[in-house]
Each structure stands twice: as C-alpha cells, then as structure tokens.
Design an enzyme around this catalytic site. Structure first.
Site, PDB file in Angstrom:
ATOM      1  N   THR B 151       6.246   8.137   8.008  1.00  0.00           N
ATOM      2  CA  THR B 151       6.379   7.688   9.407  1.00  0.00           C
ATOM      3  C   THR B 151       5.477   6.470   9.572  1.00  0.00           C
ATOM      4  OG1 THR B 151       4.744   9.363  10.081  1.00  0.00           O
ATOM      5  CG2 THR B 151       7.065   9.893  10.402  1.00  0.00           C
ATOM      6  N   LYS B 177       3.549  13.126   3.018  1.00  0.00           N
ATOM      7  CA  LYS B 177       3.402  12.098   4.046  1.00  0.00           C
ATOM      8  C   LYS B 177       2.391  12.617   5.063  1.00  0.00           C
ATOM      9  CE  LYS B 177       4.908  11.780   7.717  1.00  0.00           C
ATOM     10  NZ  LYS B 177       4.421  12.144   9.108  1.00  0.00           N
ATOM     11  N   THR B 188       0.518  16.973  11.027  1.00  0.00           N
ATOM     12  CA  THR B 188       1.862  16.523  10.737  1.00  0.00           C
ATOM     13  C   THR B 188       1.847  15.920   9.413  1.00  0.00           C
ATOM     14  OG1 THR B 188       2.685  16.120  12.899  1.00  0.00           O
ATOM     15  CG2 THR B 188       3.921  15.176  11.191  1.00  0.00           C
ATOM     16  N   GLU B 272      -3.872   6.774  10.122  1.00  0.00           N
ATOM     17  CA  GLU B 272      -3.563   5.666  11.026  1.00  0.00           C
ATOM     18  C   GLU B 272      -4.819   4.854  11.354  1.00  0.00           C
ATOM     19  OE1 GLU B 272      -1.720   7.852  14.134  1.00  0.00           O
ATOM     20  OE2 GLU B 272       0.246   7.832  13.178  1.00  0.00           O
ATOM     21  N   ASN B 402      -0.860   4.648  18.255  1.00  0.00           N
ATOM     22  CA  ASN B 402      -0.451   5.814  19.027  1.00  0.00           C
ATOM     23  C   ASN B 402      -0.198   5.527  20.496  1.00  0.00           C
ATOM     24  OD1 ASN B 402      -0.317   8.183  17.195  1.00  0.00           O
ATOM     25  ND2 ASN B 402      -2.290   7.322  16.607  1.00  0.00           N
TER      26      ASN B 402
END
Lengths: 407, 407
Positions: B151, B177, B188, B272, B402
């Site tokens: 993602t 991932k 996640t 991230e 985000n």
C-alpha cells in the site's frame, strides 16, 4: 450560574502573582504563586503514572498529613523536576521552604507544582528569584499567574464563576495549563482552582474527584500521560458562605463541573499544533467505562488524528480504533454520525450503519470535516454506557514542537 | 542457515504472480496470487481487533474447516474490504470462487487477504481482472507478487532461506507488506510464507504462533492495530523433506523465527515517513509480558517518537512512557543506556541511573541520536523478564501520508 471565561474574578482572601524567575531562557514568565490570607481546606488529584515527579510526591504527602491548613501553591514552568530522585525531592521541599519564609508561614502549608522538561534538576537560583519577585507582586489579577504556568501553551487558560445559594454568594476561579502530553487519566496538565466558599474536606475531595472525571480525564491530545499531572482545589471560606447539605453541594458540584470542563476543553483547543477540535460522543456502549475507553482509544489513534488533520472522513479508522479498545464492541451493531460544530444536539450525517457504509455523499462528509470543530457520535448498540471525550487532530506542527522541544 | 534477503528463492511446487487488476488508480500492481500444485497444510495468525475484515473472517473459517488442503492465496491491495458487512463477506467469497474457477480447484481451498482503505466495497470487476491476469502469469519469481500487496510501502519485502536437515534440504520463502498502522498484536500487515517441507498441522500452527510472537508482535510503527492483519504459512511437502521430531522442528523454528524477524524489521524500516530505526531492549522487567508492554508503550508514544525524529535524547519521555505502561515499574530501580546502531551487544552511553540523570555529556547523546539506527536498553531492575521491540520515529511525512491517504 454563568462562567466568566478567559479571565478570573477576584476570590476573597486569595492573591496571585506570575513573574520571571529565570527558568525560561527567553525572559517569559515562569513562576506563579497563589496565596490565601487564611488556612484552606485543600484537595488534589494526581497522575497515575508510576513515574511521579517530586512535586507530585511532596503534595500527596502534604495533603495526606495536612489538608486543612494549606496557605499557598507555588508553580514553576520550564522544568518538571521529574526523574530527579532524592535531589528532586530536596529541591521540591526547598521551594516550599523558600515560599514559606517569604510569606511567614510553615513549609508544610505550601504545595508545589512543576512542568517542563523531564530529567533536569530545578535551577534553584531561578526558583529563589521567582519566590522573591512573586511574593512581592501579589494581587487580585490572575492573568500573569496563568501565563507563568504555561509551557508550549499559546494562551493562558482562566475561568471563574459566581455561585448563589441560600447562604449568599461565593466565587470559584481556576487556571490551567496543558498543551502536549494530554491523555486519559490526566496528562501534563496542571490546574489550580480556588474558592472563597467553606467546605468540609470530604466534600471538597469528592467534588474534585467527580469534576476531574468528567473533564480532565475525558480529554486526549496525544495519548501520553505525564509524570506531573496535578489538579488542586483550595477553599478558604472567606466569602462567609458554607457549602453543606445536598442542595448547596449539588450547586457547587455543578459549577465546578462546568468550570473544569471549560478548562479541559481549552487545553484541547490549545493543544500543540491543533487545527481541529473534535468531540466524540460514545453512546450505548456496554458500560460508561467502556464508552470512555472507546472514546479515548479513538482520540489517541494516530491514524484518526491524521485523518482529522487532513479533513478526511475516513470513518473506517474510527471504527477500527473502537475495535481495538479492549472493550465489548461489535461493528455490526454500531453506527456513526458526523456533524459540524462542538455540540451534539443533532446526530448529523450518518456515515456508518450497522457494520456497513451508510448511504451518503462523500462531498457532504468532506464539507463537515473541513470545519474547525466537528462531533462524531458512535452508537455501539450494546447497552446504556455513554461518555463524551474531547480530542484534536495531529499536525505537522505537533511533530515540529516535540521534535525540538528541548533545543 | 543464511537468509536470502530482498528476494526469494523458488519454493518447489509453488508459483506466484503480481498484476494490475484495476484497484489502484495509478496502474500499479494490486493483485497477487500464490498457488501450490498440490494440497498444503496451512496455518494463520490474525488480528485481535474486534473489527475483523471480511477476508480475515473467511480465512479463519476456512482454516478451521479445511486446514490440510489449501491450494492458493489471493491478495489485493487498494481496498481492505473491512467494515463492509454481509456485502463484504459475499465479495470475499466471490474472490475465492473466481480464483478456484481459474485454477480448477475448489473455493474452499483458497484463502484471501485484502489491504487498503477501510469501509469501501471491493471493486469486483477489478478483482475479476486480477484473477484472470494473475492466473495466466504464474512463475517462480516473487518480485511482482511482493510489489502487488504493497500500500504505502516504498519497497517490496521478500526473504527466503534454505534449511538443511537429516532428510535433505528445503526452502522457506515469504513476503510481507506493512507501512502504517503497525502495532502490538500485529498491525495492518500481511505476510504469506511458503515452504516445500512437509509438516503436521499442529507443528505448523505452533511454529507460526511462536515465530509471530517474537517478530510481527514486537514491532510498533504507530500504535494502531488493523482490521486486516494476517500471517499465513503454507507447507506443501514438495521438497520431499518431512520436518518432524525435536531436532528437525527446532531447525525449522529457528529458520522461521529469523525469517519473520527480518520481515518484521523491514516493515519498521519502511514504515510511513520513517527516518530512524529504533531498537528497544527492555531487560529485567518483572515478566516477559511486562517487558513487551513497556517496550510497546515506549514505541507507541508520540512524545518519544517525536524526540527520535528530532534527534533529541529526551530520555525522560522514555521513562515516563514506561511508567504509564500499566506494568510493575519503579524509576528508582531503572537505568537507561543508548547506543548507535541496530545491535545491542554493548549497552552504550548511560543516560539514566536509578531514578536520576546519569553523568554524561549531552553532546555524546546527541551524536548517537543523529544516527539512522539506535538502540535503547532499559534495565527495570525488577526481575528476569526481557523483550526486544523494534520501532521508529514519527515524521512530518507520516502526517502527510495519513492526512491525505484517500485523496
């Protein structure tokens, strides 16, 4: 009973001051003193962090031993005096003794609070200067004191209320500081509230506990719980009004609730880098405690906070946060609404309905999310437990503030 | 046993593919398929979030009913198929059926995984196209499949190992991932691991549970736990080697531990907006569970993450986070060291000693904090419980990612 917001009325028998003692490098106010001309009954609520700063440990001890003859509260910003061991305890005691000497009272009558960097020792020459200057600057004006307890706050937080009862009228006034590290079970927030009503110690303690639970314990800025959280309530009786009996106590509680809720919300509004004020109405959870925990988990979620900042109605993140709160929760019995503004009289736009996306237009949700304040209502469909939590977004500015806080 | 990092060796009897079915708007790969030419014994570990995505619910059901004849795993990125109710379950089942039809196997032999936006329905035409293209593109090359499950990941995460044992040699290969929303109790994150060894179901399940506990459950990116977390392990026996008996099982476990730990650390490194890789060695806590919880609380703290980002050796925030972890903790028995790099053979520079600041130079600590990787060692002085948690900083980039993830 109306709140006088952003300023504080004089409270009979109390004087305050805020000065620059030298803890902050930029010359800003950094030392505050609140003094009563007579003995106060006093109550406190403190952080539940296992790492308690020296001023917290000292105040807990003084309130346990000596709760009915408190005369002063001294607060410094710029240094938390936390993780400082025996030296820190000595410095907290020395601060109280300096205040006691300046005012001609006993050291046991002085409470202390500190906020700022953790792990640094109190610079005692600056504290001495703060005591000297503040004890010579006492007045009815709370503005300088409220400014002196600030850290990364951008504005002082002050409030007062006049309460009428059968015996006459009295005043409650309070100040608070917050900014970052605001979380369930209090936060690095300090607040001092003073009233010229007279109350029994047990009544005062109960009132402060109940008020804190529905105010300072229901705000979330970043999910961190501080080493220094303290809320103090002092009652000196100088108004001549005694608050006792169910009716008087209920009126006092109502005023204190309103006042603490205002201060708590001001802390969120002025959170580090905050651009959105978000109200989370959690309704029909299994219990009130579950509702609080669900709201606090949503409020502390980095993903939901980032979505608030980006004005993104990413409700899936809200539901996902509820699902990991450690409470009873069933998405298929849950529904979610969003509305603009701080109040929640109308549920607003339904965006999630019984486990599925509701039938709504993304543009309508996006329009609400761009507002500076919004209210989410999460109906858990499980029971009767409800709680309202106030929180905020997380912005680039928060990272900047906390990335270089000490430099 | 050496890891082959960043690529995956062929695993006998398995083929993989990654294609663009149309879930991602920019034409990027978004659908991955892993197929075994014969029945596999399969085990899974799933999110503990009460809000479980449809693919999680479906896989849990299939593994309960049918754990010894799994043939394929289909994974899509771009849509999590979470908070989608009965429609979501229908779409997850339909995905499996499309794969089954394309491969000529039964729908019950297909597992599915999804990652992406929560609360949107799977775009079934794109899934159909993904199944059609991927089933025609199967090969030994894992690179495209690992890219198709990403993602906000910036790079694929792949690893494999050759294990020698008395019966011969076999291969384990895996991909994962991660990116955001990585937290205790998984995150996640999706991972599929395949081996051509043969194992009993109970052994396979036990091995996967133990490996996950010391890898994917010990990383923290942002403290959020996802609705979709899934780790799958498939064993098809095509190497001809049967892993059974204490010695063989120990070798398998050691390889699987190393492989999952590598994938977990890769997820943190590629979190991230991450600029720092932080290892938290929590030692001498009261229990292992306490050590894990202390490390996870420190790793999830916004204040410590901001300080890591700002290269600020603000150790008070680390100790304060430990104090609110909900475990036994006593600052006066605790000490903290920091060292540059990912390993922890040397404790490094002591910065906190038994409740007090240690005697060190701020410049020395700051020099360590500017490194891209650093290791903190927190000695709790309470017992024998130790755990290592891998985490990262939070940067402006995280907020940007985000804040506009869905736009």
């Amino acid at each position: 009973m109306m709140l006088n917001k952003s300023s504080a009325d004089a409270v009979a028998g109390f004087q305050v001051a805020g000065v620059h003692g030298g803890l902050k490098k930029d010359g800003a106010l950094d030392f505050a003193l609140l003094v009563s001309e007579c003995d106060c009954v006093a109550a406190g609520v403190f952080t539940r962090n296992k790492v308690k700063a020296a001023p917290v440990l000292l105040d807990q001890q003084r309130l346990a031993e000596n709760p009915a003859s408190i005369r002063a509260v001294a607060t410094n910003s710029g240094c938390a005096n936390a993780c400082t061991g025996a030296v820190g305890m000595d410095n907290a005691r020395a601060t109280a003794s300096l205040v006691a000497d300046a005012l001609g009272i006993a050291a046991e009558q002085v409470l202390v609070m500190s906020t700022g960097v953790i792990g640094a020792h109190l610079p005692m020459p600056a504290i001495e200067r703060g005591v000297e200057l503040s004890s010579a600057a006492l007045s009815d004006d709370w503005a300088a004191a409220a400014a002196a307890i600030m850290t990364t706050d951008t504005r002082p937080k002050l409030v007062s209320a006049q309460v009428e009862c059968a015996g006459g009228s009295y005043t409650i006034a309070g100040m608070a500081k917050g900014a970052g590290m605001i979380a369930p079970d209090m936060a690095t927030m300090l607040s001092v509230i003073a009233t010229d009503a007279a109350l029994e110690l047990g009544d005062l303690q109960h009132a402060l506990g109940a008020a804190t639970q529905q105010s300072f314990n229901r705000i979330v800025v970043d999910g961190d719980t501080s080493t220094n959280d303290t809320v103090l309530l002092l009652a000196n009786g100088r108004s001549g009004v005694t608050v006792a009996g169910a009716e008087d106590l209920a009126a006092f509680q109502a005023a204190l609730d309103k006042l603490t809720r205002y201060l708590a919300q001001e802390i969120v509004r002025d959170g580090e880098g905050v651009t959105k004020f978000v109200t989370l109405d959690i309704v029909n959870a299994a219990t009130v405690a579950d509702a609080e925990r669900i709201g606090q988990t949503i409020g502390a979620s980095l993903l939901t906070k980032s979505a608030f900042y980006g004005s993104d109605a990413n409700w899936g993140r809200i539901v996902a946060a509820a699902g990991r709160a450690g409470t009873a929760f069933d998405p298929n019995r849950s529904s979610l609404w969003v509305a603009a503004g701080e109040s929640s009289s109308q549920p607003g736009l339904q965006i999630f309905a019984g486990g599925m996306p509701a039938d709504y237009q993304e543009a309508d949700a996006a329009a609400i999310m761009t507002e500076p304040a919004m209210t989410f209502r999460l109906d858990c469909g499980l029971g009767q437990g409800s709680a309202t939590i106030w929180t905020c977004d997380i912005s680039h500015e928060y990272i900047s503030i906390n990335g270089d806080y000490r430099s």
